[in-house]
Design a protein around this motif. Sequence first.
Motif, PDB file in Angstrom:
ATOM      1  N   UNK A  46       0.736  -1.179  -0.254  1.00 49.50           N
ATOM      2  CA  UNK A  46       0.191   0.176  -0.107  1.00 49.50           C
ATOM      3  C   UNK A  46       0.818   1.370   0.080  1.00 49.50           C
ATOM      4  N   UNK A  47       1.967   0.988   0.694  1.00 48.88           N
ATOM      5  CA  UNK A  47       2.992   2.336   0.761  1.00 48.88           C
ATOM      6  C   UNK A  47       4.351   1.773   0.198  1.00 48.88           C
ATOM      7  N   UNK A  48       5.261   2.604   0.345  1.00 49.58           N
ATOM      8  CA  UNK A  48       6.614   2.085   0.185  1.00 49.58           C
ATOM      9  C   UNK A  48       7.365   1.793   1.074  1.00 49.58           C
ATOM     10  N   UNK A  49       6.604   1.740   2.305  1.00 43.63           N
ATOM     11  CA  UNK A  49       7.472   1.588   3.867  1.00 43.63           C
ATOM     12  C   UNK A  49       7.679  -0.012   3.983  1.00 43.63           C
ATOM     13  N   UNK A  50       6.814  -1.031   3.676  1.00 43.60           N
ATOM     14  CA  UNK A  50       7.133  -2.403   3.788  1.00 43.60           C
ATOM     15  C   UNK A  50       6.266  -3.014   2.674  1.00 43.60           C
ATOM     16  N   UNK A  51       6.806  -4.475   2.408  1.00 37.45           N
ATOM     17  CA  UNK A  51       6.159  -5.281   1.542  1.00 37.45           C
ATOM     18  C   UNK A  51       6.378  -6.501   2.267  1.00 37.45           C
ATOM     19  N   UNK A  77      16.960  -3.709   2.195  1.00 38.76           N
ATOM     20  CA  UNK A  77      16.944  -4.266   3.770  1.00 38.76           C
ATOM     21  C   UNK A  77      15.722  -5.326   3.441  1.00 38.76           C
ATOM     22  N   UNK A  78      16.146  -6.704   3.250  1.00 37.82           N
ATOM     23  CA  UNK A  78      15.205  -7.506   3.268  1.00 37.82           C
ATOM     24  C   UNK A  78      15.464  -8.589   4.448  1.00 37.82           C
ATOM     25  N   UNK A  79      14.270  -8.481   5.396  1.00 41.80           N
ATOM     26  CA  UNK A  79      14.256  -9.275   6.621  1.00 41.80           C
ATOM     27  C   UNK A  79      13.626 -10.529   6.621  1.00 41.80           C
ATOM     28  N   UNK A  80      14.092 -11.431   7.431  1.00 38.84           N
ATOM     29  CA  UNK A  80      13.362 -12.660   7.642  1.00 38.84           C
ATOM     30  C   UNK A  80      12.625 -12.450   8.868  1.00 38.84           C
ATOM     31  N   UNK A  81      11.369 -12.872   8.885  1.00 36.02           N
ATOM     32  CA  UNK A  81      10.413 -12.613  10.084  1.00 36.02           C
ATOM     33  C   UNK A  81       9.775 -13.792  10.344  1.00 36.02           C
ATOM     34  N   UNK A 114      12.040  -3.810   3.514  1.00 33.95           N
ATOM     35  CA  UNK A 114      11.785  -2.604   4.209  1.00 33.95           C
ATOM     36  C   UNK A 114      12.303  -1.584   3.047  1.00 33.95           C
ATOM     37  N   UNK A 115      11.711  -0.421   3.504  1.00 32.88           N
ATOM     38  CA  UNK A 115      11.947   0.980   2.638  1.00 32.88           C
ATOM     39  C   UNK A 115      12.135   0.838   1.118  1.00 32.88           C
ATOM     40  N   UNK A 116      11.204   0.610   0.610  1.00 31.24           N
ATOM     41  CA  UNK A 116      11.173   0.115  -0.783  1.00 31.24           C
ATOM     42  C   UNK A 116      11.624   1.243  -1.775  1.00 31.24           C
ATOM     43  N   UNK A 117      12.447   0.909  -2.637  1.00 32.77           N
ATOM     44  CA  UNK A 117      12.706   1.715  -3.685  1.00 32.77           C
ATOM     45  C   UNK A 117      11.739   2.325  -4.533  1.00 32.77           C
TER      46      UNK A 117
END
Length: 156
Positions: A46-51, A77-81, A114-117
């Motif tokens: 929905x935003x560029x904050x996270x996917x 910054x792709x994280x494993x959650x 995180x923080x999508x380009x």
Amino acid sequence: MRTARARRALGLAAATALLAGGAVACGSGDSGPRLTVEDAYLPRPVTTDTAGGFMTIRNDGDTDDRLTSVNSDISDDVQIHTTSDGTMRRVPSLPVPAGGALELSRGGDHLMFMDLARRPAQGEKVSVELHFEKSDPITIEIPVEATNHVPGSHHQ
Ligand SMILES: [Cu+2]
């Protein structure tokens, strides 16, 4: 490199180390993890904050592996959650068990970009490189689906 791998395996069993060394020459050998990725998708953020990123990583081999890091063209910054009691938290890696699979799904373990380009459009593909403890990296193109996409359902 083979020496380092063999040395690591010594802790487990000498027989395992022998098999690991032989796997290089034996194409159909069943030693080591054998990973494939299925049903990958990324709901349009929905935003560029996270996917979030979801998929099944299957391991048809006879050795456990672990997903250790992820790179992508849309995020540095792709994280494993993982998720427990409805709360997600970052973990350094997740297991891909031998003869099993790592399921990355909504409300469970997942990838978090995180923080999508940029905000990818539905129908676009996002390039993602998966890194593992033992297996070579796997590069996949993840299709961007509708924000509320549910796997197995068709576009409506
Ligand atoms: Cu998350």
